[in-house]
Scaffold this motif. Structure first.
Motif, PDB file in Angstrom:
ATOM      1  N   TYR A   1       0.854  -1.189   0.000  1.00  0.00           N
ATOM      2  CA  TYR A   1       0.000   0.000   0.000  1.00  0.00           C
ATOM      3  C   TYR A   1       0.890   1.240   0.000  1.00  0.00           C
ATOM      4  O   TYR A   1       1.735   1.394   0.871  1.00  0.00           O
TER       5      TYR A   1
ATOM      6  N   ARG B   1       0.782   5.363   0.241  1.00  0.00           N
ATOM      7  CA  ARG B   1      -0.048   6.490   0.651  1.00  0.00           C
ATOM      8  C   ARG B   1       0.815   7.742   0.632  1.00  0.00           C
ATOM      9  O   ARG B   1       2.002   7.685   0.898  1.00  0.00           O
TER      10      ARG B   1
ATOM     11  N   GLU C   1      -1.660  -1.595  -4.023  1.00  0.00           N
ATOM     12  CA  GLU C   1      -2.757  -0.639  -3.876  1.00  0.00           C
ATOM     13  C   GLU C   1      -2.127   0.737  -3.767  1.00  0.00           C
ATOM     14  O   GLU C   1      -1.533   1.076  -2.751  1.00  0.00           O
TER      15      GLU C   1
ATOM     16  N   LEU D   1      -2.604   4.326  -3.193  1.00  0.00           N
ATOM     17  CA  LEU D   1      -3.559   5.288  -2.645  1.00  0.00           C
ATOM     18  C   LEU D   1      -2.966   6.693  -2.602  1.00  0.00           C
ATOM     19  O   LEU D   1      -3.447   7.541  -1.854  1.00  0.00           O
TER      20      LEU D   1
ATOM     21  N   HIS E   1      -1.988  10.513  -3.962  1.00  0.00           N
ATOM     22  CA  HIS E   1      -2.813  11.543  -4.593  1.00  0.00           C
ATOM     23  C   HIS E   1      -1.925  12.664  -5.095  1.00  0.00           C
ATOM     24  O   HIS E   1      -0.775  12.817  -4.677  1.00  0.00           O
TER      25      HIS E   1
ATOM     26  N   ARG F   1      -6.810   9.672  -0.913  1.00  0.00           N
ATOM     27  CA  ARG F   1      -7.723   8.566  -1.157  1.00  0.00           C
ATOM     28  C   ARG F   1      -7.657   7.570  -0.005  1.00  0.00           C
ATOM     29  O   ARG F   1      -6.609   7.376   0.604  1.00  0.00           O
ATOM     30  N   THR F   2      -8.772   6.954   0.289  1.00  0.00           N
ATOM     31  CA  THR F   2      -8.814   5.967   1.360  1.00  0.00           C
ATOM     32  C   THR F   2      -9.132   4.572   0.845  1.00  0.00           C
ATOM     33  O   THR F   2      -8.947   3.600   1.562  1.00  0.00           O
ATOM     34  N   THR F   3      -9.672   4.474  -0.362  1.00  0.00           N
ATOM     35  CA  THR F   3      -9.971   3.147  -0.907  1.00  0.00           C
ATOM     36  C   THR F   3      -9.582   3.052  -2.349  1.00  0.00           C
ATOM     37  O   THR F   3      -9.331   3.994  -3.017  1.00  0.00           O
TER      38      THR F   3
END
Length: 127
Positions: free
Chosen positions: A86, A88, A114, A116, A118, A125-127
């Motif tokens: 993930y 982020r 994933e 996530l 931005h 984004r969270t999902t």
């Protein structure tokens, strides 16, 4: 002196048994994660990507994805859960976002990515 003699005899017996029973010794070593002397490194072990736990996988991904200066690592966090990576944080462009995903997918042991991240000015984004 007698103790040394007995130890030497036991060691010689073990070496003789191993030499005579190579298949049994190899099966034992494979079963318990060891390897026989003279065998290639890693014989009997699962591939590295199968053994990496999530924190180790994160370290591997970070070292490979952020290898150059083209992707800023100061605003991006990397986590792993059951082999899924993930990302982020904020990235400067869509190209960097796509490159993160591409590089992470190329790392052995990564099951999925994933992303996530931005762009500047967009909400996270969270999902």
């Amino acid at each position: 002196m007698l103790r040394k003699l007995l130890f030497g005899a036991a060691a010689a017996g073990a070496v003789a048994w191993l030499a005579k029973n190579k298949d049994t010794a190899k099966a034992y070593a494979d079963r318990y994660g060891g390897q026989l002397k003279g065998a290639a490194p890693g014989v009997g072990r699962e591939p590295a990507e199968e053994r990496l736990n999530d924190p180790a996988l994160v370290g591997k991904v970070e070292s490979e994805v952020f290898r150059g200066d083209d992707i800023p690592k100061d605003k991006i966090s990397v986590n792993a859960e059951y082999g899924v990576i993930y990302f982020r944080g904020e990235v400067p462009s869509q190209e960097v976002m796509d490159e993160l995903t591409k590089r992470a997918r190329a790392v052995d042991g990564v099951r999925a990515v994933e992303n996530l991240t931005h762009l500047p000015g967009e909400p996270a984004r969270t999902t």
